[in-house]
Design a protein around this motif. Structure first.
Motif, PDB file in Angstrom:
ATOM      1  N   THR A 169       1.515  10.759   7.505  1.00 60.29           N
ATOM      2  CA  THR A 169       0.001  11.643   6.624  1.00 60.29           C
ATOM      3  C   THR A 169      -0.880  10.530   7.527  1.00 60.29           C
ATOM      4  O   THR A 169      -0.499   9.670   8.314  1.00 60.29           O
ATOM      5  CB  THR A 169       0.557  10.853   5.240  1.00 60.29           C
ATOM      6  N   VAL A 170      -1.878  11.046   6.614  1.00 58.79           N
ATOM      7  CA  VAL A 170      -3.473  10.338   6.896  1.00 58.79           C
ATOM      8  C   VAL A 170      -2.763   8.562   6.594  1.00 58.79           C
ATOM      9  O   VAL A 170      -3.539   7.839   7.093  1.00 58.79           O
ATOM     10  CB  VAL A 170      -4.798  10.393   6.254  1.00 58.79           C
ATOM     11  N   THR A 171      -2.333   8.394   5.535  1.00 62.51           N
ATOM     12  CA  THR A 171      -1.811   7.004   5.349  1.00 62.51           C
ATOM     13  C   THR A 171      -1.585   6.650   6.506  1.00 62.51           C
ATOM     14  O   THR A 171      -1.693   5.150   6.927  1.00 62.51           O
ATOM     15  CB  THR A 171      -1.604   6.624   4.114  1.00 62.51           C
ATOM     16  N   ALA A 172      -0.361   6.821   6.596  1.00 57.61           N
ATOM     17  CA  ALA A 172       0.806   6.550   8.171  1.00 57.61           C
ATOM     18  C   ALA A 172      -0.188   6.166   8.922  1.00 57.61           C
ATOM     19  O   ALA A 172       0.072   5.345   9.897  1.00 57.61           O
ATOM     20  CB  ALA A 172       1.657   7.372   8.362  1.00 57.61           C
ATOM     21  N   LEU A 173      -0.989   7.168   9.613  1.00 60.10           N
ATOM     22  CA  LEU A 173      -2.627   6.807  10.251  1.00 60.10           C
ATOM     23  C   LEU A 173      -2.609   5.221  10.370  1.00 60.10           C
ATOM     24  O   LEU A 173      -2.812   4.580  11.143  1.00 60.10           O
ATOM     25  CB  LEU A 173      -3.220   7.502  11.163  1.00 60.10           C
ATOM     26  N   HIS A 174      -2.981   5.364   9.474  1.00 61.20           N
ATOM     27  CA  HIS A 174      -4.483   4.019   8.869  1.00 61.20           C
ATOM     28  C   HIS A 174      -3.466   2.714   9.229  1.00 61.20           C
ATOM     29  O   HIS A 174      -3.987   1.941   9.095  1.00 61.20           O
ATOM     30  CB  HIS A 174      -4.737   3.802   7.895  1.00 61.20           C
TER      31      HIS A 174
ATOM     32  N   LEU B  29       0.918  -1.629  -0.271  1.00 55.16           N
ATOM     33  CA  LEU B  29       0.296  -0.172  -0.283  1.00 55.16           C
ATOM     34  C   LEU B  29       1.326   1.323  -0.008  1.00 55.16           C
ATOM     35  O   LEU B  29       0.407   2.704  -0.489  1.00 55.16           O
ATOM     36  CB  LEU B  29      -0.702   0.121   1.509  1.00 55.16           C
ATOM     37  N   THR B  30       1.710   0.995   0.261  1.00 56.52           N
ATOM     38  CA  THR B  30       2.284   2.417   0.418  1.00 56.52           C
ATOM     39  C   THR B  30       2.954   3.154  -1.066  1.00 56.52           C
ATOM     40  O   THR B  30       3.826   4.219  -0.780  1.00 56.52           O
ATOM     41  CB  THR B  30       4.252   2.326   1.257  1.00 56.52           C
ATOM     42  N   ALA B  31       3.628   1.607  -1.959  1.00 58.48           N
ATOM     43  CA  ALA B  31       3.410   2.804  -3.034  1.00 58.48           C
ATOM     44  C   ALA B  31       1.904   3.764  -3.532  1.00 58.48           C
ATOM     45  O   ALA B  31       2.514   4.169  -4.044  1.00 58.48           O
ATOM     46  CB  ALA B  31       4.088   1.541  -4.290  1.00 58.48           C
ATOM     47  N   TYR B  32       1.083   3.398  -3.005  1.00 58.85           N
ATOM     48  CA  TYR B  32       0.199   4.010  -3.355  1.00 58.85           C
ATOM     49  C   TYR B  32       0.039   4.597  -2.373  1.00 58.85           C
ATOM     50  O   TYR B  32      -2.067   5.151  -2.361  1.00 58.85           O
ATOM     51  CB  TYR B  32      -1.392   3.240  -3.387  1.00 58.85           C
TER      52      TYR B  32
ATOM     53  N   ASP C 136      -4.205   8.997   0.619  1.00 58.55           N
ATOM     54  CA  ASP C 136      -3.739  10.624   0.855  1.00 58.55           C
ATOM     55  C   ASP C 136      -5.216  11.045   0.371  1.00 58.55           C
ATOM     56  O   ASP C 136      -5.478  11.800   1.278  1.00 58.55           O
ATOM     57  CB  ASP C 136      -2.669  11.025   0.733  1.00 58.55           C
ATOM     58  N   SER C 137      -5.003  11.026  -0.809  1.00 56.90           N
ATOM     59  CA  SER C 137      -6.576  11.861  -1.553  1.00 56.90           C
ATOM     60  C   SER C 137      -7.616  10.956  -1.018  1.00 56.90           C
ATOM     61  O   SER C 137      -8.644  12.091  -0.403  1.00 56.90           O
ATOM     62  CB  SER C 137      -6.562  11.919  -3.380  1.00 56.90           C
ATOM     63  N   LEU C 138      -7.850  10.193  -0.887  1.00 55.87           N
ATOM     64  CA  LEU C 138      -9.715   9.114  -0.781  1.00 55.87           C
ATOM     65  C   LEU C 138      -9.952   9.514   0.582  1.00 55.87           C
ATOM     66  O   LEU C 138     -10.814   9.743   0.248  1.00 55.87           O
ATOM     67  CB  LEU C 138      -8.801   7.798  -1.276  1.00 55.87           C
TER      68      LEU C 138
ATOM     69  N   ASP D 170     -11.435  11.411  10.312  1.00 52.58           N
ATOM     70  CA  ASP D 170     -11.327  11.851  11.127  1.00 52.58           C
ATOM     71  C   ASP D 170     -10.701  11.185  12.354  1.00 52.58           C
ATOM     72  O   ASP D 170     -10.140   9.973  12.565  1.00 52.58           O
ATOM     73  CB  ASP D 170     -12.611  11.610  12.144  1.00 52.58           C
ATOM     74  N   ARG D 171      -9.374  12.230  12.367  1.00 54.92           N
ATOM     75  CA  ARG D 171      -8.035  11.734  13.230  1.00 54.92           C
ATOM     76  C   ARG D 171      -8.167  11.066  14.592  1.00 54.92           C
ATOM     77  O   ARG D 171      -7.630  10.365  15.632  1.00 54.92           O
ATOM     78  CB  ARG D 171      -6.866  12.498  13.266  1.00 54.92           C
ATOM     79  N   ARG D 172      -9.523  11.906  15.274  1.00 53.44           N
ATOM     80  CA  ARG D 172      -9.968  11.785  16.602  1.00 53.44           C
ATOM     81  C   ARG D 172     -10.169  10.041  16.706  1.00 53.44           C
ATOM     82  O   ARG D 172     -10.580   9.885  18.063  1.00 53.44           O
ATOM     83  CB  ARG D 172     -10.323  12.886  17.194  1.00 53.44           C
ATOM     84  N   HIS D 173     -10.411   9.868  16.094  1.00 50.99           N
ATOM     85  CA  HIS D 173     -11.163   7.754  16.281  1.00 50.99           C
ATOM     86  C   HIS D 173      -9.392   6.854  16.058  1.00 50.99           C
ATOM     87  O   HIS D 173     -10.110   5.803  16.190  1.00 50.99           O
ATOM     88  CB  HIS D 173     -11.621   7.772  14.887  1.00 50.99           C
ATOM     89  N   PHE D 174      -7.775   7.569  15.822  1.00 55.37           N
ATOM     90  CA  PHE D 174      -7.255   6.714  16.609  1.00 55.37           C
ATOM     91  C   PHE D 174      -6.962   7.274  18.020  1.00 55.37           C
ATOM     92  O   PHE D 174      -7.327   7.665  18.125  1.00 55.37           O
ATOM     93  CB  PHE D 174      -6.168   7.490  15.034  1.00 55.37           C
ATOM     94  N   PRO D 175      -6.079   6.176  18.319  1.00 62.06           N
ATOM     95  CA  PRO D 175      -6.097   6.183  19.277  1.00 62.06           C
ATOM     96  C   PRO D 175      -4.799   6.855  19.663  1.00 62.06           C
ATOM     97  O   PRO D 175      -3.755   7.349  18.914  1.00 62.06           O
ATOM     98  CB  PRO D 175      -4.931   4.591  19.746  1.00 62.06           C
ATOM     99  N   THR D 176      -4.641   7.509  21.248  1.00 60.20           N
ATOM    100  CA  THR D 176      -3.619   9.182  21.263  1.00 60.20           C
ATOM    101  C   THR D 176      -2.400   8.578  21.584  1.00 60.20           C
ATOM    102  O   THR D 176      -1.374   9.205  20.379  1.00 60.20           O
ATOM    103  CB  THR D 176      -3.537   9.205  22.826  1.00 60.20           C
ATOM    104  N   ASP D 177      -1.578   7.233  21.081  1.00 60.54           N
ATOM    105  CA  ASP D 177      -0.268   6.694  20.983  1.00 60.54           C
ATOM    106  C   ASP D 177      -0.212   6.684  19.844  1.00 60.54           C
ATOM    107  O   ASP D 177       1.023   7.726  19.350  1.00 60.54           O
ATOM    108  CB  ASP D 177      -0.162   5.625  21.903  1.00 60.54           C
TER     109      ASP D 177
END
Length: 667
Positions: A478-483, A444-447, A452-454, A459-466
């Motif tokens: 980025t948002v992809t890294a969070l996921h 997935l890192t190749a995409y 990031d666009s999609l 909402d980043r608040r849905h991710f754990p604080t750590d």
């Protein structure tokens, strides 16, 4: 004299008469291709500079034609002259001579390929008919009104017949002088399809092979590779015929003939790309393995089709019709390409509307990136279209693919979270789920830019604080890294749950050590490092090391307990001899039991397996050698000494090399 009934007074093409206008029915002679005359009159050379004046064509015809086109015809036929003084009888004889010249041509010979420049000889005949018709229209009928009108009808019929054959010659040139696209352009970027191989399996339990990712560079601008679709020698004749047909108000016939001929060529071209015409129903019922293979082919075909073929087709339309009317050139190109573009988009749409299964994500992203990458080219090609149907459909399919990719990624995350094992993984090795998920997110890192666009509205608040706070060590936070970090956390939770299926805590430690180590190596040796960061790697290094320490403590502490000097210092000689013999005996039994079990366990990574063996060996061999050095002498004279001291330190060291090979052995 040829005559036929008519209502009102006729208007010949290009000539206006006073009074009502009658429509002339054209005799389309479809049973023969137009035979060409072999006139000794040569075509004037381009740029000869000779110019004559039309009978003010630009005022006579109903369409406003660019003067450059009229000038081209004037150059081609500048040496055609008629007598200054011609009466009705002279015009009639001349028209009949021209008709006889048309009808007596060699039809057999016309079936063979001929020089496109010969088309100008036939245009010469048509030009003479037109001049005679114009001269006829300028004559006052006087007392011969009936004869004059009948001759006007005769001239109109003759011109219609000649134009029908000119249309056939137009089609002939377009058909017989088309040329294939160079093979080098057909394979344009054929290996750069931005795809990964291969996550076609829908089951986490099936082990996935190591995959190779190919990064598609979508940062560049438009990449056109327009080429000639018609042999260069025929283009001038084709353009001249189109010009003449438009001047003669045969624009609709000319455009439709061009569209029909080029549509056949485009269908033939798509066939060369191995693009089958499949309906939406057929595509939806195709199994995923076959469809995945088709997607790769269609992605490559789409790039070549837009950047090479459509670019070339638009250039050809502009060449043939551009000086006549830009709108006509655009309309012809639009009509020629619409069916094929819609056919290709139907394929993309059929994949987009299918169920969101994890194994489809990479193909969806491939398709999305192809269409998104081609969007500037498509918008440029169809910006002058007669309507926005193609662009509307294109944008809609692109949106559908993006939405389907988002849903599929969400489905993948849910599948990881909800996965449950009913049985512990044999030998404590790496779980197929771990391999699948880590290879999946590595690919997935190749995409990442596309994701990031999609996923930009996440909402980043849905991710754990750590996870939110771990971005400090991520170059690509980025948002992809969070996921991706969220996926690894979910995977760990799943592995923890799976490890509880082991009855032996030692094997549970081996299982967790193997899986976390596998995750760390995948991150360290790939682009994942940029998304998960150094902190993630340090934390997980500690985690697998803790599992290794826990394993050693549970497995070898009991074995090492028999090599301690507990109870020996206070005992007498006879008692100590007995204790020493028991200690050696129990050590042997304990070691052999561990050996029997753990030779059947498996640590697949060579380096990790070696590191664990070395750590065990340092403790066991050192303790055994020390114990033997202190107490071996006390067993001098003992009967059956080999029952107690079965192994030398070197023997144990060699036996420890058998651990974690996955093949159970006994001593």
């Amino acid at each position: 004299m040829v005559s036929r009934p008519f209502n009102g007074r006729p208007r010949l093409h290009g000539i206006r008469f006073s009074g009502p206008v009658r429509s002339i029915d054209r005799p389309h002679l479809h049973h023969h291709r137009l035979p060409l005359p072999r006139s000794p009159l040569p075509s004037p050379s381009p740029g000869s500079g000779k110019e004559v004046t039309y009978l003010d064509f630009t005022e006579e015809i109903e369409y406003k034609i660019h003067k450059m086109m009229a000038a081209e015809l004037i150059k081609q036929f500048s040496n055609i002259t008629l007598g200054e003084e011609q009466g009705i009888c002279d015009i009639e004889h001349a028209l009949k001579a021209l008709r006889k010249r048309i009808l007596t041509l060699d039809f057999e010979n016309s079936m063979h390929v001929h020089d496109p420049q010969n088309s100008f000889e036939y245009l010469e005949v048509l030009y003479k008919i037109r001049q005679l018709t114009e001269r006829l229209g300028s004559l006052h009928p006087g007392g011969d009104a009936k004869e004059h009108n009948e001759l006007v009808i005769y001239a109109a019929d003759l011109f219609d017949m000649a134009m029908a054959r000119l249309e056939e010659e137009f089609v002939y040139l377009l058909t017989h002088y088309k040329q294939p696209i160079e093979q080098g352009l057909l394979s344009f970027r054929s290996t750069d399809d931005g795809s990964v191989d291969d996550f076609s399996s829908s089951s986490f339990s099936e082990e996935q092979s190591e995959v190779k990712t190919i990064q598609t560079d979508t940062s560049g601008g438009s990449k056109y590779f327009a080429t000639d679709l018609i042999q260069h020698g025929a283009l001038s004749a084709i353009k001249s015929i189109a010009n003449f047909m438009f001047l003669s108000e045969y624009d609709k016939e000319c455009s439709q003939a061009y569209i029909n001929t080029r549509q056949s060529a485009i269908d033939e071209y798509l066939g060369s790309l191995r693009i089958d015409k499949l309906s939406m129903e057929e595509l939806l019922s195709t199994n995923w393995t076959k469809l995945s293979s088709l997607i790769k082919r269609w992605n490559r075909a789409m790039k070549v089709f837009v950047r090479v073929y459509l670019a070339s087709e638009k250039r050809l339309s502009n060449h043939v019709f551009g000086e006549l009317s830009e709108s006509t050139a655009d309309l012809c190109f639009y009509e020629i390409s619409m069916s094929s573009v819609m056919q290709l988009l139907t394929f993309y749409e059929s994949v987009a509307i299918g169920p969101p299964k994890p194994e489809k994500l990479f193909r969806l992203l491939d398709m999305y990136e192809v269409l998104n990458d081609l969007l500037p080219e498509v918008e440029f090609l169809f910006q002058e279209g007669c309507d926005d149907m193609i662009l509307t459909e294109y944008h809609e399919v692109l949106l559908q693919l993006g939405e389907s990719a988002r849903k599929t990624f969400t489905e993948f995350k849910y599948a990881v979270q909800s996965y449950t094992s009913s049985n512990a993984i044999a030998r404590g090795e790496v779980h197929p789920l771990t391999k699948y998920v880590m290879n999946y997110i590595k690919a997935l890192t190749a995409y990442s830019k596309t994701l990031d666009s999609l996923l930009k509205d996440t909402d980043r608040r849905h991710f754990p604080t750590d996870i939110q706070s771990s971005g400090n060590s991520c170059p690509h936070f980025t948002v992809t890294a969070l996921h991706l970090q969220s996926v690894t956390a979910t995977l760990e939770e799943n592995l923890e749950a799976g490890s509880r299926l082991y009855r032996d805590d030692r094997l549970r430690n081996i299982f967790m050590m193997n899986n976390i180590y596998y995750m760390v190596q995948k991150v360290k040796n790939s682009e994942l490092k940029l998304f998960l960061g150094d902190d993630w790697i340090r934390v997980h290094n500690r985690k697998f090391q803790q599992q290794a320490i826990s394993y050693e403590r549970l497995s070898w502490s009991h074995v090492l307990s028999f090599l301690s000097d507990d109870g020996l210092c206070a005992a007498g000689d006879s008692a100590s001899r007995k204790i020493i013999k028991e200690k050696f005996k129990n050590f042997n039994l304990s070691f052999e039991e561990v050996y029997r079990l753990q030779t059947g366990w498996f640590v697949p990574d060579d380096q990790l397996r070696e590191d664990v063996r070395i750590s065990i060996s340092l403790k066991i061999i050192q303790a055994y050698r020390t114990f033997m050095g202190r107490f071996y002498s006390r067993l001098d004279g003992t009967r059956h000494l080999e029952r107690y001291i079965k192994y030398k330190p070197e023997d144990l060291e060699k036996l420890l090399l058998d651990l974690f090979e996955g093949a159970q052995k006994s001593l």
